[in-house]
Design an enzyme around this catalytic site. Structure first.
Site, PDB file in Angstrom:
ATOM      1  N   ASP A 258       8.304  31.901  24.936  1.00 12.18           N
ATOM      2  CA  ASP A 258       7.334  31.655  26.007  1.00 12.18           C
ATOM      3  C   ASP A 258       6.072  32.437  25.680  1.00 12.18           C
ATOM      4  O   ASP A 258       6.132  33.496  25.047  1.00 12.18           O
ATOM      5  CB  ASP A 258       7.888  32.132  27.354  1.00 12.18           C
ATOM      6  CG  ASP A 258       9.022  31.254  27.861  1.00 12.18           C
ATOM      7  OD1 ASP A 258       9.044  30.054  27.552  1.00 12.18           O
ATOM      8  OD2 ASP A 258       9.885  31.781  28.583  1.00 12.18           O
TER       9      ASP A 258
ATOM     10  N   ASP B 174       8.213  23.845  28.969  1.00  6.40           N
ATOM     11  CA  ASP B 174       8.426  24.069  30.395  1.00  6.40           C
ATOM     12  C   ASP B 174       7.465  23.231  31.227  1.00  6.40           C
ATOM     13  O   ASP B 174       7.831  22.687  32.273  1.00  6.40           O
ATOM     14  CB  ASP B 174       8.223  25.550  30.747  1.00  6.40           C
ATOM     15  CG  ASP B 174       9.212  26.469  30.062  1.00  6.40           C
ATOM     16  OD1 ASP B 174      10.321  26.015  29.731  1.00  6.40           O
ATOM     17  OD2 ASP B 174       8.869  27.650  29.863  1.00  6.40           O
TER      18      ASP B 174
END
Length: 145
Positions: free
Chosen positions: A108, A122
């Site tokens: 991330d 995401d």
């Protein structure tokens, strides 16, 4: 449609590769007062739920993808919301599943400071889920009340 799926998957892979190569040594780079690029290795799900449960989320991803593919056979092909939602959720789920299986965590790096750090995959899953919800509502295919 397979080309779009491959393109979305490739964008996810390239951005995560960039984050791992360029951003990881720096950890975090401020871009705007409310946005940074912050390298995170996530073994859980959103909001830190299920930290260190990588295998569980990999299995869950496969199960949810299987369920979506089963359900989509009943969905009208002309409903662009359902088709777009399926494409986005699939691309995002495959992108994060790849990370989980290959590295044991999801990379991330998008950090808006008021939200957990996330990635392109995401975003695909989130937007795709909204498209699916809208498409199901429009088709009145949602679960009856």
């Amino acid at each position: 449609r397979p080309l779009l799926l491959l393109t979305l998957f490739a964008v996810d892979r390239v951005t995560k590769y960039w984050a791992a190569q360029w951003l990881m040594p720096r950890i975090s780079v401020a871009v705007l007062p409310f946005f940074s690029l912050t390298y995170v290795e996530n073994t859980g799900a959103a909001f830190g739920i299920g930290h260190s449960r990588n295998y569980f989320f990999a299995v869950l991803s496969v199960a949810l993808l299987g369920m979506l593919f089963y359900l989509q056979r009943k969905w009208p092909k002309e409903n662009i919301w359902l088709q777009a939602g399926l494409l986005l959720v699939t691309a995002g789920a495959l992108g994060n599943l790849y990370d989980r299986l290959r590295y044991g965590y999801v990379v991330d790096f998008l950090d808006f400071k008021v939200w957990p750090v996330f990635n392109f995959a995401d975003s695909c899953v989130t937007v795709g889920a909204c498209c699916l919800a809208w498409g199901l509502r429009r088709e009145d295919l949602a679960v009856p009340h």
